[in-house]
Design a protein around this motif. Structure first.
Motif, PDB file in Angstrom:
ATOM      1  N   ALA A 355       0.804  -1.301   0.115  1.00  0.00           N
ATOM      2  CA  ALA A 355       0.099  -0.078  -0.117  1.00  0.00           C
ATOM      3  C   ALA A 355       0.818   1.215   0.017  1.00  0.00           C
ATOM      4  O   ALA A 355       0.420   2.399  -0.462  1.00  0.00           O
ATOM      5  CB  ALA A 355      -0.811   0.021   1.288  1.00  0.00           C
ATOM      6  N   ASN A 356       1.989   1.174   0.633  1.00  0.00           N
ATOM      7  CA  ASN A 356       2.858   2.354   0.593  1.00  0.00           C
ATOM      8  C   ASN A 356       3.513   2.777  -0.914  1.00  0.00           C
ATOM      9  O   ASN A 356       4.185   4.016  -1.035  1.00  0.00           O
ATOM     10  CB  ASN A 356       3.874   2.184   1.488  1.00  0.00           C
ATOM     11  N   ALA A 357       3.726   1.791  -1.669  1.00  0.00           N
ATOM     12  CA  ALA A 357       4.554   1.938  -2.977  1.00  0.00           C
ATOM     13  C   ALA A 357       4.009   3.031  -3.689  1.00  0.00           C
ATOM     14  O   ALA A 357       4.609   4.014  -4.162  1.00  0.00           O
ATOM     15  CB  ALA A 357       4.422   0.650  -3.766  1.00  0.00           C
ATOM     16  N   PRO A 358       2.408   3.195  -3.896  1.00  0.00           N
ATOM     17  CA  PRO A 358       2.257   4.419  -5.017  1.00  0.00           C
ATOM     18  C   PRO A 358       2.505   5.726  -4.108  1.00  0.00           C
ATOM     19  O   PRO A 358       2.669   6.594  -4.994  1.00  0.00           O
ATOM     20  CB  PRO A 358       0.389   4.204  -4.992  1.00  0.00           C
ATOM     21  N   LEU A 359       2.505   5.860  -2.972  1.00  0.00           N
ATOM     22  CA  LEU A 359       2.902   7.087  -2.158  1.00  0.00           C
ATOM     23  C   LEU A 359       4.565   7.467  -2.311  1.00  0.00           C
ATOM     24  O   LEU A 359       4.898   8.377  -2.446  1.00  0.00           O
ATOM     25  CB  LEU A 359       2.485   7.165  -0.585  1.00  0.00           C
ATOM     26  N   LYS A 360       4.982   6.169  -2.237  1.00  0.00           N
ATOM     27  CA  LYS A 360       6.717   6.307  -1.982  1.00  0.00           C
ATOM     28  C   LYS A 360       7.209   6.873  -3.540  1.00  0.00           C
ATOM     29  O   LYS A 360       8.247   7.509  -3.710  1.00  0.00           O
ATOM     30  CB  LYS A 360       7.457   5.255  -1.564  1.00  0.00           C
ATOM     31  N   ASN A 361       6.425   6.435  -4.547  1.00  0.00           N
ATOM     32  CA  ASN A 361       6.955   6.639  -5.969  1.00  0.00           C
ATOM     33  C   ASN A 361       6.585   7.859  -6.484  1.00  0.00           C
ATOM     34  O   ASN A 361       6.613   8.526  -7.394  1.00  0.00           O
ATOM     35  CB  ASN A 361       6.223   5.562  -6.668  1.00  0.00           C
ATOM     36  N   LEU A 362       5.719   8.881  -5.628  1.00  0.00           N
ATOM     37  CA  LEU A 362       5.336  10.003  -6.154  1.00  0.00           C
ATOM     38  C   LEU A 362       6.557  11.006  -6.411  1.00  0.00           C
ATOM     39  O   LEU A 362       7.507  10.984  -5.633  1.00  0.00           O
ATOM     40  CB  LEU A 362       4.263  10.707  -5.314  1.00  0.00           C
ATOM     41  N   PRO A 363       6.581  11.680  -7.214  1.00  0.00           N
ATOM     42  CA  PRO A 363       7.672  12.777  -7.387  1.00  0.00           C
ATOM     43  C   PRO A 363       7.857  13.698  -6.224  1.00  0.00           C
ATOM     44  O   PRO A 363       6.895  13.958  -5.452  1.00  0.00           O
ATOM     45  CB  PRO A 363       7.164  13.673  -8.603  1.00  0.00           C
ATOM     46  N   ASN A 364       9.152  13.897  -5.862  1.00  0.00           N
ATOM     47  CA  ASN A 364       9.353  14.585  -4.696  1.00  0.00           C
ATOM     48  C   ASN A 364      10.511  15.582  -4.974  1.00  0.00           C
ATOM     49  O   ASN A 364      11.376  15.433  -5.683  1.00  0.00           O
ATOM     50  CB  ASN A 364       9.614  13.853  -3.715  1.00  0.00           C
ATOM     51  N   SER A 365      10.560  16.561  -4.162  1.00  0.00           N
ATOM     52  CA  SER A 365      11.850  17.605  -4.207  1.00  0.00           C
ATOM     53  C   SER A 365      11.977  18.298  -2.963  1.00  0.00           C
ATOM     54  O   SER A 365      10.933  18.507  -2.206  1.00  0.00           O
ATOM     55  CB  SER A 365      11.803  18.548  -5.172  1.00  0.00           C
ATOM     56  N   PRO A 366      13.280  18.752  -2.461  1.00  0.00           N
ATOM     57  CA  PRO A 366      13.492  19.383  -1.189  1.00  0.00           C
ATOM     58  C   PRO A 366      12.232  20.626  -1.235  1.00  0.00           C
ATOM     59  O   PRO A 366      12.369  21.619  -2.104  1.00  0.00           O
ATOM     60  CB  PRO A 366      15.069  19.935  -1.311  1.00  0.00           C
ATOM     61  N   SER A 367      11.901  20.627   0.062  1.00  0.00           N
ATOM     62  CA  SER A 367      10.936  21.922   0.286  1.00  0.00           C
ATOM     63  C   SER A 367      10.944  22.121   1.850  1.00  0.00           C
ATOM     64  O   SER A 367      11.386  21.387   2.595  1.00  0.00           O
ATOM     65  CB  SER A 367       9.591  21.495  -0.231  1.00  0.00           C
ATOM     66  N   THR A 368      10.271  23.402   2.169  1.00  0.00           N
ATOM     67  CA  THR A 368      10.274  23.796   3.512  1.00  0.00           C
ATOM     68  C   THR A 368       8.605  23.272   3.789  1.00  0.00           C
ATOM     69  O   THR A 368       7.746  23.516   3.064  1.00  0.00           O
ATOM     70  CB  THR A 368      10.378  25.033   3.819  1.00  0.00           C
TER      71      THR A 368
END
Length: 459
Positions: A355-368
Protein backbone atom coordinates in the motif's frame (compact mmCIF):
# COMPACT_ATOMS: atom_id res chain seq x y z
CA UNK A 1 -29.39 50.61 14.31
CA UNK A 2 -28.43 47.68 16.51
CA UNK A 3 -25.11 47.62 18.31
CA UNK A 4 -21.85 46.96 16.47
CA UNK A 5 -20.38 43.47 16.22
CA UNK A 6 -16.70 42.62 16.85
CA UNK A 7 -15.12 43.10 13.41
CA UNK A 8 -12.29 40.64 14.09
CA UNK A 9 -14.58 37.56 14.07
CA UNK A 10 -15.65 38.10 10.45
CA UNK A 11 -12.84 36.29 8.64
CA UNK A 12 -12.30 35.67 4.92
CA UNK A 13 -13.88 32.21 4.76
CA UNK A 14 -15.81 31.89 8.00
CA UNK A 15 -16.63 33.46 11.35
CA UNK A 16 -14.22 32.66 14.16
CA UNK A 17 -13.49 34.04 17.60
CA UNK A 18 -12.77 33.41 21.27
CA UNK A 19 -15.81 32.05 23.09
CA UNK A 20 -17.45 34.46 25.56
CA UNK A 21 -15.09 37.24 24.46
CA UNK A 22 -15.51 38.13 20.79
CA UNK A 23 -17.84 35.20 20.06
CA UNK A 24 -20.79 35.16 22.48
CA UNK A 25 -24.12 33.34 22.35
CA UNK A 26 -25.84 36.69 21.72
CA UNK A 27 -23.57 37.49 18.75
CA UNK A 28 -24.17 34.00 17.31
CA UNK A 29 -27.95 34.37 17.74
CA UNK A 30 -27.85 37.65 15.79
CA UNK A 31 -25.79 36.00 13.05
CA UNK A 32 -28.33 33.16 12.97
CA UNK A 33 -31.19 35.59 12.36
CA UNK A 34 -29.26 37.16 9.46
CA UNK A 35 -28.48 33.74 7.97
CA UNK A 36 -32.15 32.75 8.28
CA UNK A 37 -33.10 35.97 6.51
CA UNK A 38 -30.55 35.34 3.75
CA UNK A 39 -31.83 31.78 3.22
CA UNK A 40 -35.46 32.93 3.01
CA UNK A 41 -34.53 35.67 0.52
CA UNK A 42 -33.00 32.98 -1.69
CA UNK A 43 -36.09 30.79 -1.59
CA UNK A 44 -34.84 28.36 1.06
CA UNK A 45 -36.96 27.36 4.05
CA UNK A 46 -34.53 25.54 6.38
CA UNK A 47 -30.87 25.47 7.49
CA UNK A 48 -29.10 22.34 8.78
CA UNK A 49 -26.90 22.99 11.82
CA UNK A 50 -24.07 20.70 12.95
CA UNK A 51 -21.32 21.23 15.50
CA UNK A 52 -17.88 19.84 16.26
CA UNK A 53 -16.82 18.44 19.64
CA UNK A 54 -15.90 21.71 21.32
CA UNK A 55 -17.22 22.32 24.80
CA UNK A 56 -18.96 25.54 23.70
CA UNK A 57 -20.68 23.79 20.77
CA UNK A 58 -24.08 22.95 22.32
CA UNK A 59 -24.66 26.49 23.64
CA UNK A 60 -23.57 28.23 20.43
CA UNK A 61 -25.45 25.82 18.14
CA UNK A 62 -28.55 26.42 20.29
CA UNK A 63 -28.15 30.20 19.99
CA UNK A 64 -27.61 29.91 16.24
CA UNK A 65 -30.80 27.87 15.79
CA UNK A 66 -32.75 30.35 17.98
CA UNK A 67 -31.60 33.11 15.64
CA UNK A 68 -32.45 31.14 12.49
CA UNK A 69 -35.98 30.50 13.83
CA UNK A 70 -36.37 34.15 14.89
CA UNK A 71 -36.11 35.03 11.17
CA UNK A 72 -38.99 32.67 10.39
CA UNK A 73 -36.69 30.02 8.91
CA UNK A 74 -36.63 26.40 10.11
CA UNK A 75 -33.56 24.91 11.83
CA UNK A 76 -32.58 21.25 11.49
CA UNK A 77 -30.24 20.04 14.24
CA UNK A 78 -27.91 17.34 12.88
CA UNK A 79 -25.99 17.09 16.15
CA UNK A 80 -22.29 16.64 16.94
CA UNK A 81 -20.81 15.63 13.57
CA UNK A 82 -17.77 16.42 11.39
CA UNK A 83 -18.14 19.57 9.24
CA UNK A 84 -18.39 17.50 6.01
CA UNK A 85 -21.42 15.70 7.46
CA UNK A 86 -23.09 19.07 7.99
CA UNK A 87 -22.35 19.87 4.32
CA UNK A 88 -23.71 16.43 3.37
CA UNK A 89 -26.89 17.14 5.37
CA UNK A 90 -27.67 20.12 3.11
CA UNK A 91 -27.82 17.68 0.15
CA UNK A 92 -29.35 14.69 1.96
CA UNK A 93 -32.13 16.73 3.60
CA UNK A 94 -32.71 18.85 0.49
CA UNK A 95 -32.40 22.17 2.38
CA UNK A 96 -29.33 23.42 0.37
CA UNK A 97 -28.19 25.51 3.37
CA UNK A 98 -26.14 24.56 6.41
CA UNK A 99 -23.92 25.97 9.15
CA UNK A 100 -21.18 24.07 10.96
CA UNK A 101 -20.39 25.40 14.43
CA UNK A 102 -16.66 24.70 14.53
CA UNK A 103 -13.36 26.14 15.62
CA UNK A 104 -11.62 23.86 13.10
CA UNK A 105 -8.02 23.41 14.35
CA UNK A 106 -7.94 26.54 16.55
CA UNK A 107 -7.21 26.22 20.31
CA UNK A 108 -10.02 24.89 22.58
CA UNK A 109 -11.27 28.36 23.62
CA UNK A 110 -12.16 29.24 19.99
CA UNK A 111 -15.27 28.47 18.03
CA UNK A 112 -16.81 29.68 14.80
CA UNK A 113 -19.23 29.18 11.90
CA UNK A 114 -18.72 27.77 8.40
CA UNK A 115 -21.75 28.83 6.37
CA UNK A 116 -23.43 27.60 3.18
CA UNK A 117 -26.60 29.34 1.98
CA UNK A 118 -28.53 28.09 -1.08
CA UNK A 119 -25.56 25.96 -2.13
CA UNK A 120 -22.96 28.75 -1.93
CA UNK A 121 -20.24 28.93 0.73
CA UNK A 122 -20.16 32.40 2.24
CA UNK A 123 -16.76 34.10 1.91
CA UNK A 124 -15.06 37.50 1.63
CA UNK A 125 -17.64 40.21 0.71
CA UNK A 126 -20.60 37.94 1.53
CA UNK A 127 -19.33 37.62 5.12
CA UNK A 128 -18.79 41.39 5.41
CA UNK A 129 -22.29 41.96 3.97
CA UNK A 130 -23.68 39.67 6.66
CA UNK A 131 -22.05 41.88 9.32
CA UNK A 132 -23.41 45.08 7.75
CA UNK A 133 -26.89 43.55 7.49
CA UNK A 134 -26.95 42.64 11.20
CA UNK A 135 -25.68 46.07 12.30
CA UNK A 136 -28.26 47.80 10.10
CA UNK A 137 -31.04 45.61 11.51
CA UNK A 138 -31.94 44.33 8.03
CA UNK A 139 -33.28 41.00 9.26
CA UNK A 140 -36.67 39.32 9.09
CA UNK A 141 -38.82 38.39 12.08
CA UNK A 142 -40.94 35.28 12.24
CA UNK A 143 -41.27 31.96 14.03
CA UNK A 144 -39.50 29.02 12.46
CA UNK A 145 -39.58 25.50 13.83
CA UNK A 146 -36.77 23.19 14.95
CA UNK A 147 -36.34 19.48 14.34
CA UNK A 148 -33.55 16.96 14.61
CA UNK A 149 -32.16 14.72 11.87
CA UNK A 150 -29.57 11.95 11.96
CA UNK A 151 -27.57 11.85 8.71
CA UNK A 152 -24.64 9.71 9.92
CA UNK A 153 -26.15 6.44 8.68
CA UNK A 154 -26.93 7.89 5.25
CA UNK A 155 -23.44 9.40 4.99
CA UNK A 156 -21.67 6.13 5.81
CA UNK A 157 -23.97 4.18 3.47
CA UNK A 158 -23.31 6.66 0.63
CA UNK A 159 -19.52 6.27 0.95
CA UNK A 160 -19.60 2.48 1.42
CA UNK A 161 -21.69 2.23 -1.79
CA UNK A 162 -19.21 4.45 -3.68
CA UNK A 163 -15.74 3.40 -2.48
CA UNK A 164 -14.51 -0.17 -2.96
CA UNK A 165 -11.25 -1.47 -1.48
CA UNK A 166 -9.48 -4.15 -3.52
CA UNK A 167 -8.28 -5.77 -0.30
CA UNK A 168 -8.61 -5.12 3.45
CA UNK A 169 -6.06 -2.73 4.96
CA UNK A 170 -4.82 -2.32 8.52
CA UNK A 171 -4.48 1.37 9.38
CA UNK A 172 -3.60 3.64 12.29
CA UNK A 173 -6.22 6.40 12.67
CA UNK A 174 -5.61 9.51 14.81
CA UNK A 175 -8.66 11.71 15.30
CA UNK A 176 -6.89 14.02 17.80
CA UNK A 177 -10.01 13.90 20.05
CA UNK A 178 -11.79 15.89 17.34
CA UNK A 179 -15.29 15.16 16.09
CA UNK A 180 -14.09 12.83 13.28
CA UNK A 181 -13.76 10.22 16.05
CA UNK A 182 -17.56 10.01 16.22
CA UNK A 183 -17.83 8.69 12.64
CA UNK A 184 -14.48 7.72 11.07
CA UNK A 185 -13.72 4.47 12.96
CA UNK A 186 -17.10 2.99 11.98
CA UNK A 187 -16.87 4.25 8.40
CA UNK A 188 -13.43 2.74 7.78
CA UNK A 189 -14.37 -0.54 9.47
CA UNK A 190 -17.39 -0.74 7.12
CA UNK A 191 -15.04 -0.15 4.16
CA UNK A 192 -13.10 -3.25 5.19
CA UNK A 193 -10.26 -1.77 7.22
CA UNK A 194 -8.85 -2.97 10.49
CA UNK A 195 -8.56 0.30 12.44
CA UNK A 196 -6.05 0.92 15.23
CA UNK A 197 -7.66 4.00 16.83
CA UNK A 198 -5.72 6.83 18.49
CA UNK A 199 -7.63 9.53 20.42
CA UNK A 200 -10.97 8.76 18.75
CA UNK A 201 -12.95 9.78 21.85
CA UNK A 202 -14.43 13.22 21.17
CA UNK A 203 -13.04 15.60 23.81
CA UNK A 204 -13.15 19.37 23.33
CA UNK A 205 -10.18 19.82 25.68
CA UNK A 206 -7.92 18.04 23.12
CA UNK A 207 -5.90 16.41 25.93
CA UNK A 208 -3.40 14.48 23.78
CA UNK A 209 -2.28 16.82 21.01
CA UNK A 210 -3.70 19.60 18.90
CA UNK A 211 -5.99 18.26 16.10
CA UNK A 212 -4.05 19.73 13.18
CA UNK A 213 -2.38 17.12 10.92
CA UNK A 214 -0.64 19.81 8.84
CA UNK A 215 1.87 20.21 11.71
CA UNK A 216 4.43 17.35 11.84
CA UNK A 217 4.56 17.35 15.66
CA UNK A 218 0.89 16.28 15.73
CA UNK A 219 1.68 13.12 13.72
CA UNK A 220 4.33 11.75 16.12
CA UNK A 221 1.90 9.29 17.74
CA UNK A 222 0.85 7.94 14.33
CA UNK A 223 4.49 7.41 13.36
CA UNK A 224 5.19 5.61 16.67
CA UNK A 225 2.13 3.34 16.25
CA UNK A 226 3.23 2.43 12.72
CA UNK A 227 6.68 1.45 14.07
CA UNK A 228 5.22 -0.67 16.86
CA UNK A 229 2.41 -2.50 15.01
CA UNK A 230 1.83 -4.28 11.71
CA UNK A 231 -0.45 -1.51 10.42
CA UNK A 232 0.35 -0.59 6.81
CA UNK A 233 -0.49 3.11 6.83
CA UNK A 234 -1.45 6.03 9.08
CA UNK A 235 -4.17 8.66 8.63
CA UNK A 236 -5.13 11.63 10.81
CA UNK A 237 -7.95 14.18 10.82
CA UNK A 238 -8.19 17.78 11.97
CA UNK A 239 -10.60 19.01 14.66
CA UNK A 240 -13.70 19.15 12.47
CA UNK A 241 -12.86 16.37 10.00
CA UNK A 242 -12.53 18.33 6.77
CA UNK A 243 -8.75 17.80 6.41
CA UNK A 244 -6.60 14.68 6.12
CA UNK A 245 -3.03 13.83 7.13
CA UNK A 246 -1.23 10.78 5.69
CA UNK A 247 1.84 8.91 6.98
CA UNK A 248 3.62 5.97 5.31
CA UNK A 249 4.75 2.82 7.15
CA UNK A 250 8.32 4.19 7.42
CA UNK A 251 7.12 7.48 8.96
CA UNK A 252 7.19 9.77 5.92
CA UNK A 253 4.48 12.44 5.94
CA UNK A 254 2.80 12.64 2.52
CA UNK A 255 1.77 16.29 2.31
CA UNK A 256 -1.58 17.11 0.70
CA UNK A 257 -0.10 18.52 -2.52
CA UNK A 258 1.50 15.12 -3.16
CA UNK A 259 -1.68 13.28 -2.12
CA UNK A 260 -3.36 15.40 -4.82
CA UNK A 261 -1.04 13.88 -7.46
CA UNK A 262 -2.35 10.41 -6.64
CA UNK A 263 -5.97 11.61 -6.70
CA UNK A 264 -5.43 13.53 -9.95
CA UNK A 265 -4.01 10.50 -11.78
CA UNK A 266 -6.95 8.39 -10.55
CA UNK A 267 -9.68 10.93 -11.40
CA UNK A 268 -8.17 11.78 -14.81
CA UNK A 269 -8.26 8.08 -15.76
CA UNK A 270 -12.08 8.48 -15.76
CA UNK A 271 -12.36 12.20 -16.63
CA UNK A 272 -9.78 12.74 -19.41
CA UNK A 273 -8.98 16.41 -20.03
CA UNK A 274 -10.39 17.46 -16.65
CA UNK A 275 -9.22 20.62 -14.87
CA UNK A 276 -7.42 20.02 -11.56
CA UNK A 277 -7.34 23.04 -9.22
CA UNK A 278 -4.63 23.54 -6.59
CA UNK A 279 -3.66 26.49 -4.41
CA UNK A 280 -0.57 28.72 -4.58
CA UNK A 281 1.15 26.87 -1.71
CA UNK A 282 1.34 23.58 -3.65
CA UNK A 283 4.42 21.96 -5.19
CA UNK A 284 5.51 23.00 -8.67
CA UNK A 285 5.71 19.28 -9.51
CA UNK A 286 1.89 19.20 -9.69
CA UNK A 287 1.37 21.04 -13.00
CA UNK A 288 3.63 18.77 -15.12
CA UNK A 289 2.18 15.69 -13.39
CA UNK A 290 -1.41 16.78 -14.16
CA UNK A 291 -0.49 17.48 -17.82
CA UNK A 292 1.30 14.12 -18.09
CA UNK A 293 -1.91 12.40 -16.92
CA UNK A 294 -4.02 14.25 -19.48
CA UNK A 295 -5.44 17.00 -17.30
CA UNK A 296 -5.40 20.80 -17.20
CA UNK A 297 -3.62 22.32 -14.16
CA UNK A 298 -5.11 25.48 -12.62
CA UNK A 299 -3.37 27.33 -9.79
CA UNK A 300 -5.76 29.30 -7.57
CA UNK A 301 -6.08 31.25 -4.31
CA UNK A 302 -5.79 29.55 -0.94
CA UNK A 303 -9.02 29.19 1.09
CA UNK A 304 -11.65 26.45 1.12
CA UNK A 305 -14.48 28.84 0.19
CA UNK A 306 -12.51 30.35 -2.72
CA UNK A 307 -11.54 26.93 -4.06
CA UNK A 308 -15.19 25.77 -3.89
CA UNK A 309 -16.28 28.83 -5.88
CA UNK A 310 -13.66 28.09 -8.57
CA UNK A 311 -14.70 24.43 -8.64
CA UNK A 312 -18.28 25.48 -9.30
CA UNK A 313 -17.25 27.98 -11.98
CA UNK A 314 -14.94 25.62 -13.91
CA UNK A 315 -16.76 22.30 -13.44
CA UNK A 316 -13.43 20.76 -12.38
CA UNK A 317 -13.70 17.18 -11.07
CA UNK A 318 -11.06 17.68 -8.34
CA UNK A 319 -9.31 20.39 -6.32
CA UNK A 320 -6.90 20.44 -3.39
CA UNK A 321 -5.05 22.72 -1.02
CA UNK A 322 -1.69 22.38 0.69
CA UNK A 323 -3.49 22.74 4.04
CA UNK A 324 -5.22 19.36 3.57
CA UNK A 325 -8.62 20.36 2.18
CA UNK A 326 -9.39 18.09 -0.81
CA UNK A 327 -12.53 18.55 -2.93
CA UNK A 328 -13.89 15.68 -5.04
CA UNK A 329 -16.60 16.61 -7.52
CA UNK A 330 -16.18 13.32 -9.37
CA UNK A 331 -18.39 10.74 -7.55
CA UNK A 332 -18.95 13.21 -4.67
CA UNK A 333 -20.39 16.67 -3.96
CA UNK A 334 -17.42 19.02 -4.35
CA UNK A 335 -17.05 19.96 -0.68
CA UNK A 336 -13.90 19.37 1.38
CA UNK A 337 -14.18 16.14 3.33
CA UNK A 338 -11.24 14.52 5.15
CA UNK A 339 -13.12 11.27 5.77
CA UNK A 340 -14.17 10.79 2.15
CA UNK A 341 -10.67 11.80 0.99
CA UNK A 342 -9.22 9.12 3.28
CA UNK A 343 -11.60 6.55 1.80
CA UNK A 344 -10.61 7.48 -1.78
CA UNK A 345 -6.92 7.26 -0.78
CA UNK A 346 -7.35 3.73 0.58
CA UNK A 347 -9.31 2.70 -2.53
CA UNK A 348 -6.26 3.60 -4.66
CA UNK A 349 -3.66 2.12 -2.28
CA UNK A 350 -5.56 -1.15 -1.77
CA UNK A 351 -4.92 -2.02 -5.44
CA UNK A 352 -1.21 -2.46 -4.65
CA UNK A 353 0.24 -5.44 -2.78
CA UNK A 354 2.36 -2.82 -0.94
CA UNK A 355 0.00 0.00 0.00
CA UNK A 356 2.93 2.37 0.54
CA UNK A 357 4.50 1.93 -2.91
CA UNK A 358 2.16 4.34 -4.79
CA UNK A 359 2.91 7.04 -2.17
CA UNK A 360 6.66 6.45 -2.08
CA UNK A 361 6.83 6.61 -5.90
CA UNK A 362 5.30 10.09 -6.17
CA UNK A 363 7.67 12.82 -7.42
CA UNK A 364 9.29 14.81 -4.63
CA UNK A 365 11.81 17.59 -4.19
CA UNK A 366 13.41 19.44 -1.26
CA UNK A 367 10.97 21.90 0.29
CA UNK A 368 10.11 23.66 3.52
CA UNK A 369 6.88 23.23 5.44
CA UNK A 370 4.75 26.36 5.87
CA UNK A 371 6.78 29.03 7.69
CA UNK A 372 5.06 31.95 9.40
CA UNK A 373 6.09 35.55 10.08
CA UNK A 374 3.97 36.80 12.98
CA UNK A 375 2.92 40.44 12.58
CA UNK A 376 0.35 42.90 13.90
CA UNK A 377 -3.23 42.84 12.55
CA UNK A 378 -3.27 44.33 9.01
CA UNK A 379 0.53 44.31 8.59
CA UNK A 380 0.77 41.10 6.50
CA UNK A 381 -1.37 42.65 3.74
CA UNK A 382 0.67 45.86 3.83
CA UNK A 383 3.91 43.88 3.57
CA UNK A 384 2.69 41.82 0.60
CA UNK A 385 1.48 44.98 -1.19
CA UNK A 386 4.97 46.44 -0.81
CA UNK A 387 6.56 43.19 -2.00
CA UNK A 388 4.31 43.18 -5.11
CA UNK A 389 5.18 46.80 -5.86
CA UNK A 390 8.90 46.87 -5.11
CA UNK A 391 10.20 43.31 -4.61
CA UNK A 392 13.28 42.52 -6.75
CA UNK A 393 13.75 38.87 -7.78
CA UNK A 394 16.61 38.51 -10.25
CA UNK A 395 16.47 35.48 -12.51
CA UNK A 396 12.78 34.77 -11.89
CA UNK A 397 10.94 33.15 -14.79
CA UNK A 398 7.50 34.24 -13.57
CA UNK A 399 5.93 36.12 -10.65
CA UNK A 400 2.38 34.99 -9.81
CA UNK A 401 0.37 37.51 -7.74
CA UNK A 402 -3.14 35.99 -7.58
CA UNK A 403 -2.63 35.33 -3.85
CA UNK A 404 0.49 36.90 -2.37
CA UNK A 405 3.78 36.71 -4.31
CA UNK A 406 4.86 33.37 -5.76
CA UNK A 407 8.19 33.63 -7.58
CA UNK A 408 8.93 30.82 -10.05
CA UNK A 409 12.55 30.03 -11.00
CA UNK A 410 13.77 27.39 -13.42
CA UNK A 411 14.81 25.24 -10.44
CA UNK A 412 12.29 26.10 -7.71
CA UNK A 413 9.86 28.60 -6.21
CA UNK A 414 9.33 30.85 -3.20
CA UNK A 415 6.02 32.12 -1.85
CA UNK A 416 4.95 34.85 0.57
CA UNK A 417 1.21 35.39 1.13
CA UNK A 418 -0.88 37.03 3.84
CA UNK A 419 -2.99 34.56 5.81
CA UNK A 420 -6.70 35.34 5.75
CA UNK A 421 -7.28 33.74 9.14
CA UNK A 422 -4.46 34.97 11.42
CA UNK A 423 -2.08 37.99 11.25
CA UNK A 424 0.86 36.12 9.72
CA UNK A 425 2.70 36.02 6.42
CA UNK A 426 2.90 32.43 5.17
CA UNK A 427 6.12 31.40 3.41
CA UNK A 428 6.97 28.26 1.48
CA UNK A 429 10.02 27.26 -0.56
CA UNK A 430 10.79 24.36 -2.89
CA UNK A 431 13.69 23.62 -5.23
CA UNK A 432 15.49 20.89 -7.18
CA UNK A 433 18.29 20.69 -4.60
CA UNK A 434 19.49 22.18 -1.32
CA UNK A 435 21.70 24.79 -3.03
CA UNK A 436 18.80 26.13 -5.11
CA UNK A 437 16.57 26.17 -2.01
CA UNK A 438 19.17 28.25 -0.13
CA UNK A 439 19.54 30.65 -3.08
CA UNK A 440 15.77 31.23 -3.38
CA UNK A 441 15.45 31.78 0.36
CA UNK A 442 18.30 34.30 0.22
CA UNK A 443 16.49 36.20 -2.58
CA UNK A 444 13.34 36.36 -0.45
CA UNK A 445 15.31 37.38 2.63
CA UNK A 446 16.82 40.28 0.68
CA UNK A 447 13.48 41.35 -0.86
CA UNK A 448 11.58 41.18 2.45
CA UNK A 449 14.26 43.13 4.33
CA UNK A 450 14.27 45.77 1.59
CA UNK A 451 10.53 46.45 1.82
CA UNK A 452 10.16 45.93 5.60
CA UNK A 453 13.44 46.76 7.40
CA UNK A 454 14.03 44.90 10.67
CA UNK A 455 11.57 42.11 9.89
CA UNK A 456 12.10 38.92 11.92
CA UNK A 457 12.32 36.00 9.49
CA UNK A 458 11.84 32.30 10.42
CA UNK A 459 14.40 31.09 7.86
Amino acid sequence: MSQALPAEIFKAYDIRGIVNKSLTADVVRRIGQALGTLALEQGQTAIAVGRDGRLSGPELAGALMDGIMAAGCDAIDVGCVPTPLTYFAAYELGCNSCVSVTGSHNPPDYNGLKMVIAGTTLALDAIQDLKRRIEAGQVRSGQGSQRSADVVGAYIARIVADVKLARPLKIVMDCGNGVAGAVAPELFARLGCQVLPLYCEVDGNFPNHHPDPSKPENLKDVIKALQETDAELGIAFDGDGDRLGVVTKDGEIIYPDRQLMLFAADVLSRVPGGTIIYDVKCTRLLAPWIKQHGGVPLMWNTGHALVKAKLKETGAPLAGEMSGHTFFKERWYGFDDGLYTGARLLEILSRSADANAPLKNLPNSPSTPELNIKMAEGEPFALIDKLKAAGKFDGAEQIVTIDGVRVEYKDGFGLARPSNTTPVVVLRFEADDAAALARIQAAFRQALNAVWPGIQLPF
